[in-house]
Design a protein around this motif. Structure first.
Motif, PDB file in Angstrom:
ATOM      1  N   ILE A 146     -15.309  -1.133   0.570  1.00 30.56           N
ATOM      2  CA  ILE A 146     -14.420  -0.471   1.538  1.00 30.56           C
ATOM      3  C   ILE A 146     -14.518   1.038   1.362  1.00 30.56           C
ATOM      4  CG2 ILE A 146     -12.010  -0.127   2.226  1.00 30.56           C
ATOM      5  CD1 ILE A 146     -11.495  -3.006   1.300  1.00 30.56           C
TER       6      ILE A 146
ATOM      7  N   ASN B  20      -8.712 -11.124   0.376  1.00 35.31           N
ATOM      8  CA  ASN B  20      -9.995 -10.944   1.058  1.00 35.31           C
ATOM      9  C   ASN B  20     -10.967 -12.051   0.671  1.00 35.31           C
ATOM     10  OD1 ASN B  20     -11.946  -9.437   2.624  1.00 35.31           O
ATOM     11  ND2 ASN B  20     -12.910  -9.014   0.665  1.00 35.31           N
TER      12      ASN B  20
ATOM     13  N   TRP C 251     -14.315   4.006  -1.643  1.00 36.13           N
ATOM     14  CA  TRP C 251     -13.062   3.678  -2.325  1.00 36.13           C
ATOM     15  C   TRP C 251     -13.239   2.478  -3.241  1.00 36.13           C
ATOM     16  CZ3 TRP C 251      -8.618   0.196  -1.154  1.00 36.13           C
ATOM     17  CH2 TRP C 251      -7.465   0.599  -1.826  1.00 36.13           C
ATOM     18  N   LEU C 252     -13.772   1.407  -2.669  1.00 34.87           N
ATOM     19  CA  LEU C 252     -13.931   0.180  -3.448  1.00 34.87           C
ATOM     20  C   LEU C 252     -15.351  -0.338  -3.313  1.00 34.87           C
ATOM     21  CD1 LEU C 252     -10.818  -2.039  -2.677  1.00 34.87           C
ATOM     22  CD2 LEU C 252     -11.514  -1.173  -4.885  1.00 34.87           C
ATOM     23  N   THR C 253     -15.814  -0.980  -4.369  1.00 32.61           N
ATOM     24  CA  THR C 253     -17.137  -1.608  -4.262  1.00 32.61           C
ATOM     25  C   THR C 253     -17.008  -3.104  -4.006  1.00 32.61           C
ATOM     26  OG1 THR C 253     -17.052  -1.585  -6.666  1.00 32.61           O
ATOM     27  CG2 THR C 253     -18.481   0.044  -5.622  1.00 32.61           C
ATOM     28  N   VAL C 254     -15.977  -3.727  -4.596  1.00 33.07           N
ATOM     29  CA  VAL C 254     -15.723  -5.155  -4.348  1.00 33.07           C
ATOM     30  C   VAL C 254     -14.272  -5.331  -3.898  1.00 33.07           C
ATOM     31  CG1 VAL C 254     -15.841  -7.473  -5.302  1.00 33.07           C
ATOM     32  CG2 VAL C 254     -17.247  -5.671  -6.288  1.00 33.07           C
ATOM     33  N   PRO C 255     -13.992  -5.569  -2.627  1.00 40.03           N
ATOM     34  CA  PRO C 255     -14.886  -5.566  -1.464  1.00 40.03           C
ATOM     35  C   PRO C 255     -15.297  -4.130  -1.109  1.00 40.03           C
ATOM     36  CG  PRO C 255     -12.609  -5.887  -0.785  1.00 40.03           C
ATOM     37  CD  PRO C 255     -12.598  -5.872  -2.270  1.00 40.03           C
TER      38      PRO C 255
ATOM     39  N   ALA D 214       0.864  -1.179   0.000  1.00 38.96           N
ATOM     40  CA  ALA D 214       0.000   0.000   0.000  1.00 38.96           C
ATOM     41  C   ALA D 214       0.897   1.224   0.000  1.00 38.96           C
ATOM     42  CB  ALA D 214      -0.882  -0.007   1.234  1.00 38.96           C
TER      43      ALA D 214
ATOM     44  N   PHE E  44      -9.244  -0.025   7.467  1.00 34.77           N
ATOM     45  CA  PHE E  44      -8.555  -0.151   6.187  1.00 34.77           C
ATOM     46  C   PHE E  44      -7.652   1.039   5.899  1.00 34.77           C
ATOM     47  CE2 PHE E  44     -11.146  -3.781   4.963  1.00 34.77           C
ATOM     48  CZ  PHE E  44     -10.158  -4.529   4.353  1.00 34.77           C
TER      49      PHE E  44
ATOM     50  N   LEU F   4      -8.282  -8.099   7.762  1.00 35.38           N
ATOM     51  CA  LEU F   4      -9.223  -8.840   6.917  1.00 35.38           C
ATOM     52  C   LEU F   4     -10.202  -9.654   7.761  1.00 35.38           C
ATOM     53  CD1 LEU F   4      -7.000 -10.009   3.932  1.00 35.38           C
ATOM     54  CD2 LEU F   4      -8.732  -8.244   3.939  1.00 35.38           C
TER      55      LEU F   4
ATOM     56  N   ILE G 273      -3.643   0.896   5.393  1.00 37.71           N
ATOM     57  CA  ILE G 273      -3.012   1.388   4.151  1.00 37.71           C
ATOM     58  C   ILE G 273      -1.883   2.362   4.491  1.00 37.71           C
ATOM     59  CG2 ILE G 273      -3.423   2.867   2.123  1.00 37.71           C
ATOM     60  CD1 ILE G 273      -6.189   1.498   1.947  1.00 37.71           C
TER      61      ILE G 273
ATOM     62  N   TYR H 230     -12.679  -7.270   9.039  1.00 34.05           N
ATOM     63  CA  TYR H 230     -13.597  -6.892   7.954  1.00 34.05           C
ATOM     64  C   TYR H 230     -14.617  -8.003   7.719  1.00 34.05           C
ATOM     65  CZ  TYR H 230     -15.282  -5.648   3.341  1.00 34.05           C
ATOM     66  OH  TYR H 230     -16.093  -5.349   2.272  1.00 34.05           O
ATOM     67  N   LYS H 231     -14.141  -9.246   7.807  1.00 33.52           N
ATOM     68  CA  LYS H 231     -15.040 -10.377   7.553  1.00 33.52           C
ATOM     69  C   LYS H 231     -16.199 -10.410   8.557  1.00 33.52           C
ATOM     70  CE  LYS H 231     -15.210 -15.370   7.212  1.00 33.52           C
ATOM     71  NZ  LYS H 231     -14.513 -16.620   7.085  1.00 33.52           N
TER      72      LYS H 231
END
Lengths: 474, 476
Positions: free
Chosen positions: B79, A393, B73-77, A380, B138, B186, B142, B189-190
């Protein structure tokens, strides 16, 4: 009838290059590598545009059919080929070598890839894969010193013949059992079966084995490494950047459209070879002093990583692997662009020790290489992180802890391999003088880096539409 | 409270934009144009003004995160990046900006390769600011990982290592820590989605792999702190750095670990876990004692500085583990004072070292002739030793008294380690103040006026932070 000709326009343009290019080669007095590069780029633009226009139309749906899935893989592959054709012309100009045959062979391969990615019948596979292998061999042989590449081409030809025979045998067995070559019929036939005969499983192994060879997964990778180390730079770039996307697209197409009933059988098999590839790729990259070989191992690692993420061929896994592959190919494209700038006294450098202190003379090119390498490591905030995040993920969501552990460990070895390059370029004293790099290289690097940075701020922008299309396959 | 405009994103972007401008700056070594230096200084000062403004926008009396900014930021996953600040994070941002500004000014005359030095410093500043404004798991991860990239380049290019291949170990070591943290993130997040940092208490110990998540988080953070057995890689690199800016940047790395503990560590730790804290206290105390003793014996001033930094970082870590509310409320002020002190001390001691190298002379007695340097050195050494000269004093007192009240034996050893570390610094100061005829360094080698003026400003900041920590905040 006329409609079918329109739908076939991408294929017509791919073949049309031979006619026009051949005429130019024969009759035009002033010929430079740029002439054919421009011609190739014009034809390829037409191919890309028509592929997008007819993204879901098919002239021969029983043999190959364009789908959003196949179009997306083809489009990215064509775009990569387009960029690489432009950059390759600089190599031909520098070496003052004729380029028509290189572009012609590449177009033949692109034609094969076009059919392969859209195949809807095993007979298409059985015909087009040997066609691709034949021109692949021709491509490896594109060297002014034929003696250097001939043994590699021979070895490749031998193994290609073996795997093509296996493919034919596998296709034949399936035909005997199902009575058809069509994906849809075969899928329905096996969906009704509860227990598969050993011959069916053997046939599937033979077909998948052929794909493993094409993808140069370990232990079928030696020809790839040898080709990258000996072939000319335009050939190395092309075989690294363009075919993997198509092969992965074709494999997804085959598994989802034809052999879906065998997913549980194929998954561990594919997983084993994918893990082997990523581990061997990562380990071997560390011990290489030849920078081209180092990145050849890293590209094997990338393919292994992508396959590890999608062994179950679920919708989310395919999306994750696709995202990863696009990002990895972008990074590798950047690395190969830098290779074109690693030139000393007219010779392209491949020994890692000669690039010691490179950043002192070429700071911008070194900075770009740094970004691409950190992206390959997945650190990152480079775009590579997004690719790794997608795959890992997905593995966490599936509770695949072992695979996740393997991926992370292999990533450390990749980081170590990239560190060697970074150390030599940045932390070691300067040992060689480098030739001035062409402006085109800087332009391409700038576009690639901008693309990577812009996509980082909003990764959805890069592949959101692609993800929607791929989401449809789940 | 939401941010009135994207001010937090702006304070991440300004150093980043500064970095891009620095990349395009033209350097003329012969004319000493200092273009990249000027751009870097301007970027940091501009950002300091913005940070000052943010201080005025928040309610400093509460510990809650404020000024939320959210980006899809992201759709898949799925976030989102969430930014927010509180007193603690703002103090850390301010401290890092000031300390790096000190470092940048200290290397003003290092003309060779100044451009990449400034580029990576600004990138580091941008990433560390991002870490401190991150308000979800996240974005935190980062920036936690992103800090490594510029730091690694700074150490490799400007650390002065004769065998740079050793840095590979340092790089991989930090990467392992980042991967462990990545796994924890992760898992979080899960089971919990993209958690904001003020809700880390929701991560249950007994459910959803809580017994994996918490140790992985702790391990990921502790990789950044030079506590035994994780001290080797950091100490092997940091103690050998001769560039003050790079030393400062590398010393900010453990700060990220300490900050992460302060931010993540929940107040509701079950008894089964908290009973093991005693072992952490023991390990921490032993590490502190060993490092401070080595510093006392070692003649290298740089090692003494490194030891001081390490000892106090571990002290603050143990302070956070004490779970005392008062300590947690004040840890920001202590860290602010501490970062400023170690940065300023590194600048002055490195200045002495450079003069010593330049004139190939012994530096004993140098401070007798260089008045500016003498004043700064003495003030900073006494501030570092724990005299009531900065915000460190009150808060260290709080932490030590808390630790003494919990475990008297451990508290005593902790105090002993701090005293030895302070004694090592004072011993070095006396060496520089004891006149020596072999020393050819004199008045002419004293600190330049521009640098001295800036350091006086830092001294002023330290004194004011002791009187009233947030003296510069004007309530609206």
């Amino acid at each position: 009838m006329l409609e079918n000709w329109f739908i076939l326009l991408p294929e017509i343009f791919l073949l049309g290059f031979f006619v026009v290019g051949g005429l130019v080669a024969k009759f035009r007095k002033v010929q430079t590598p740029k002439t054919f590069a421009s011609l190739a780029q014009i034809f390829l633009v037409a191919v890309i545009l028509f592929s997008i226009v007819f993204y879901n139309k098919s002239a021969f749906p029983l043999l190959w059919a364009n789908t959003p899935l196949s179009t997306i893989f083809k489009t990215f592959a064509y775009l990569m080929a387009w960029a690489w054709f432009y950059l390759s012309s600089k190599w031909f100009l520098n070496k003052n070598r004729p380029s028509f045959k290189f572009y012609a062979v590449c177009f033949a391969l692109l034609f094969g890839f076009d059919i392969l990615a859209s195949a809807t019948s095993l007979i298409s596979l059985a015909v087009i894969i040997p066609f691709i292998c034949f021109f692949y061999r021709r491509l490896i042989l594109r060297h002014w010193d034929t003696e250097r590449v001939e043994p590699i081409a021979k070895a490749y030809g031998f193994f290609a013949a073996v795997f093509c025979l296996l493919l034919w045998l596998g296709v034949y067995i399936i035909y005997i059992q199902t009575g058809s070559f069509e994906y849809a019929i075969i899928r329905d036939f096996y969906a009704a079966e509860k227990n598969f005969a050993p011959t069916s499983l053997l046939a599937v192994v033979m077909i998948i084995g052929c794909f493993m060879f094409l993808l140069s997964l370990v232990p079928f990778h030696l020809w790839f490494i040898a080709a990258i180390s000996e072939a000319v730079l335009p050939v190395c770039g092309f075989i690294t950047l363009v075919p993997p996307l198509i092969y992965i697209g074709a494999l997804i197409n085959l598994m989802k459209g034809c052999l879906v009933a065998f997913t549980d059988f194929v998954a561990p098999l594919l997983c084993f070879f994918a893990v082997l590839s990523l581990l061997i790729g990562a380990f071997s990259a560390n011990s290489e002093n030849n920078i081209r070989k180092k990145f050849a191992f890293l590209s094997i690692y990338c393919i292994g990583f992508a396959l590890t993420g999608m062994v179950h061929f679920s919708g989310s896994a395919v999306i994750a692997s696709f995202a990863y592959m696009i990002i990895a190919i972008l990074s590798l494209a950047g690395v190969y662009t830098v290779f074109l700038g690693l030139k000393s006294k007219g010779e392209y450098i491949s020994d890692i020790t000669y690039i010691s202190g490179f950043y002192r003379l070429r700071p911008y090119m070194s900075a770009a290489l740094l970004i691409f390498m950190f992206s390959l490591i997945g650190l990152a905030p480079t775009l590579g992180f997004f690719g790794y995040l997608s795959i890992i993920n997905n593995l966490v969501a599936d509770n695949s802890w072992f695979l996740m552990g393997v991926l992370l460990i292999s990533l450390l070895f990749v980081a170590s391999a990239c560190f060697q390059v970074i150390r030599i370029i940045y932390f070691e004293p300067l040992v060689s003088k480098f030739d001035r790099a062409d402006k085109a290289i800087y332009i391409c690097l700038f576009i690639n880096v901008t693309f990577i940075l812009a996509s980082l701020i909003n990764p959805a922008w890069l592949i959101s539409n692609a993800l929607v299309i791929l989401g449809g396959i789940s | 409270m939401n941010s009135p405009f994207a001010i937090l994103s702006l304070i991440i972007c300004i150093p980043f934009l500064g970095m891009l401008f620095t990349l395009t700056a033209k350097e003329d070594i012969d004319k000493k144009t200092h273009n990249s230096f000027n751009v870097a200084v301007f970027s940091i000062i501009a950002n300091l003004v913005m940070i000052w403004r943010v201080f005025m926008l928040i309610d400093e009396t509460t510990l809650k995160l404020q000024l939320f900014e959210k980006f899809d930021w992201l759709t898949v996953p799925d976030i989102n990046l969430v930014f927010a600040v509180d007193n603690l994070s703002l103090l850390m941002i301010l401290a890092v900006h000031l300390v790096l500004l000190m470092g940048v000014i200290a290397v003003r005359d290092d003309i060779v390769n100044q451009k990449p030095l400034m580029v990576f410093t600004l990138l580091f500043l941008s990433m560390s600011t991002g870490l401190f404004v991150s308000a979800d798991i996240f974005s935190f991860f980062i920036f936690f990982e992103a800090m490594l990239l510029p730091l690694f380049m700074l150490i490799g290019m400007f650390g002065g290592f004769k065998r740079p291949e050793r840095l590979g170990g340092f790089f991989l070591y930090n990467l392992i820590g980042a991967f462990i943290l990545f796994t924890a993130v992760l898992l979080i997040y899960k089971f919990y989605g993209s958690l904001t940092l003020d809700r880390t208490g929701d991560i249950l110990w007994h459910q959803n792999y809580g017994w994996w998540i918490w140790p992985a988080l702790a391990l990921g953070f502790i990789f950044r702190i030079p506590i035994w057995p994780f001290h080797y890689w950091i100490s092997s690199v940091s103690s050998k750095l001769r560039n003050p800016l790079v030393f400062i940047a590398s010393s900010v790395l453990p700060l990220s670990g300490i900050y992460a503990f302060a931010r993540f560590w929940p107040s509701n730790i079950p008894l089964e876990v908290s009973q093991y804290f005693i072992w952490l206290n023991i390990i921490g105390t032993i590490t502190m004692l060993f490092i401070s003793l080595i510093a006392f014996i070692n003649r290298d001033a740089q090692y003494k500085n490194f030891a001081f930094v390490t000892v106090y970082y571990i002290l603050y870590l143990l302070g956070i583990f004490s779970q005392d509310k008062l300590v947690l409320q004040n840890i920001g002020y202590a860290l602010f004072g501490f970062v400023m002190v170690f940065g300023a001390l590194e600048i002055v001691s490195n200045y002495v070292y450079r003069q010593e190298q330049l004139h190939e002379s012994n530096s004993s007695g140098f401070l007798c002739r260089a008045k500016r340097l003498s004043f700064l050195y003495s003030f900073l050494t006494f501030a570092a030793a724990g005299f009531p000269l900065s915000a460190m004093f009150t808060n260290n007192f709080l932490i030590l008294s808390r630790l003494l009240s919990t475990h008297i034996q451990i508290g005593v050893f902790l105090m002993l380690a701090c005293i030895i570390a302070a004694a090592a610094l004072i011993k070095e100061m006396f060496r520089l103040k004891t006149d020596n005829k072999e020393c050819v360094l004199g008045k002419a080698e004293d600190m330049p006026l521009y640098q001295f003026v800036f350091m006086i400003f830092i001294v002023f900041m330290l004194i004011m932070s002791f009187i009233r920590p947030l003296w510069f905040v004007i309530d609206e």
